[in-house]
Design a protein around this motif. Structure first.
Motif, PDB file in Angstrom:
ATOM      1  N   ILE A 100     -23.858  95.440  74.335  1.00 43.16           N
ATOM      2  CA  ILE A 100     -22.506  94.902  74.148  1.00 43.16           C
ATOM      3  C   ILE A 100     -21.971  95.255  72.771  1.00 43.16           C
ATOM      4  CG2 ILE A 100     -21.215  92.743  73.872  1.00 43.16           C
ATOM      5  CD1 ILE A 100     -22.968  91.639  76.191  1.00 43.16           C
ATOM      6  N   THR A 101     -22.826  95.169  71.767  1.00 47.81           N
ATOM      7  CA  THR A 101     -22.411  95.437  70.389  1.00 47.81           C
ATOM      8  C   THR A 101     -22.193  96.922  70.116  1.00 47.81           C
ATOM      9  OG1 THR A 101     -23.627  93.493  69.635  1.00 47.81           O
ATOM     10  CG2 THR A 101     -23.074  95.131  67.960  1.00 47.81           C
ATOM     11  N   ASN A 102     -22.989  97.768  70.718  1.00 50.88           N
ATOM     12  CA  ASN A 102     -23.012  99.174  70.314  1.00 50.88           C
ATOM     13  C   ASN A 102     -22.515 100.183  71.340  1.00 50.88           C
ATOM     14  OD1 ASN A 102     -24.431  99.111  67.580  1.00 50.88           O
ATOM     15  ND2 ASN A 102     -25.749  97.824  68.845  1.00 50.88           N
ATOM     16  N   ILE A 103     -22.261  99.768  72.550  1.00 47.60           N
ATOM     17  CA  ILE A 103     -21.797 100.713  73.568  1.00 47.60           C
ATOM     18  C   ILE A 103     -20.449 100.243  74.091  1.00 47.60           C
ATOM     19  CG2 ILE A 103     -22.309 101.853  75.754  1.00 47.60           C
ATOM     20  CD1 ILE A 103     -25.294 101.337  75.151  1.00 47.60           C
ATOM     21  N   LYS A 104     -19.418 100.965  73.706  1.00 42.73           N
ATOM     22  CA  LYS A 104     -18.054 100.607  74.070  1.00 42.73           C
ATOM     23  C   LYS A 104     -17.897 100.516  75.589  1.00 42.73           C
ATOM     24  CE  LYS A 104     -13.304 102.003  73.342  1.00 42.73           C
ATOM     25  NZ  LYS A 104     -12.395 102.901  72.669  1.00 42.73           N
ATOM     26  N   GLY A 105     -17.199  99.472  76.029  1.00 42.98           N
ATOM     27  CA  GLY A 105     -16.895  99.294  77.438  1.00 42.98           C
ATOM     28  C   GLY A 105     -17.933  98.509  78.223  1.00 42.98           C
ATOM     29  N   THR A 106     -19.000  98.053  77.549  1.00 47.07           N
ATOM     30  CA  THR A 106     -20.000  97.264  78.276  1.00 47.07           C
ATOM     31  C   THR A 106     -19.644  95.789  78.209  1.00 47.07           C
ATOM     32  OG1 THR A 106     -21.442  97.054  76.339  1.00 47.07           O
ATOM     33  CG2 THR A 106     -21.834  98.919  77.795  1.00 47.07           C
ATOM     34  N   LYS A 107     -20.106  95.051  79.207  1.00 47.46           N
ATOM     35  CA  LYS A 107     -19.909  93.611  79.230  1.00 47.46           C
ATOM     36  C   LYS A 107     -20.998  92.986  80.081  1.00 47.46           C
ATOM     37  CE  LYS A 107     -16.676  93.673  83.084  1.00 47.46           C
ATOM     38  NZ  LYS A 107     -15.399  93.254  83.596  1.00 47.46           N
TER      39      LYS A 107
END
Length: 115
Positions: A100-107
């Protein structure tokens, strides 16, 4: 069946068991309440049935999950995490936080429970 270790390094041994691209996702699904083979097949990652069967068998063989008779689907087997499998909870949570912190677009879509 457990295979011969390539080394005694605990990181290498842990990765040999849970370090492929599917095993932690199966553990995530178990922690999120999936119990039956067909439920795992409906996960968004779309694991192939032969790979799923192999990973479930490996988790059972290593004591991370157990197979039991399903009370909801008579004549069918179900799976659940053992205490050893549940002990992976903090590791899975840390990986999710990192993603979540380091990979854009994850949730976080699913909420695992390791109680």
């Amino acid at each position: 069946m457990p295979k011969r270790k390539r080394s005694v390094c605990p990181v290498a041994c842990a990765l040999d068991l849970i370090g492929d691209k599917w095993t932690l996702l199966v553990i995530r699904d178990l922690a999120c309440g999936k119990r039956h083979f067909n439920e795992f097949c409906r996960s968004p990652e779309r694991i192939a049935t032969n790979i799923l069967a192999d990973r479930l068998e490996r988790l059972v063989a290593h004591g991370l999950a157990e197979r039991y008779s399903s009370p909801e689907q008579l004549g069918r087997e179900a799976y659940r995490l053992t205490a050893k499998g549940k002990s992976l909870g903090p590791i899975l949570a840390a990986i999710a936080r990192w993603g979540i912190t380091n990979i854009k677009g994850t949730k976080a879509v699913l909420t695992p429970t390791f109680d």
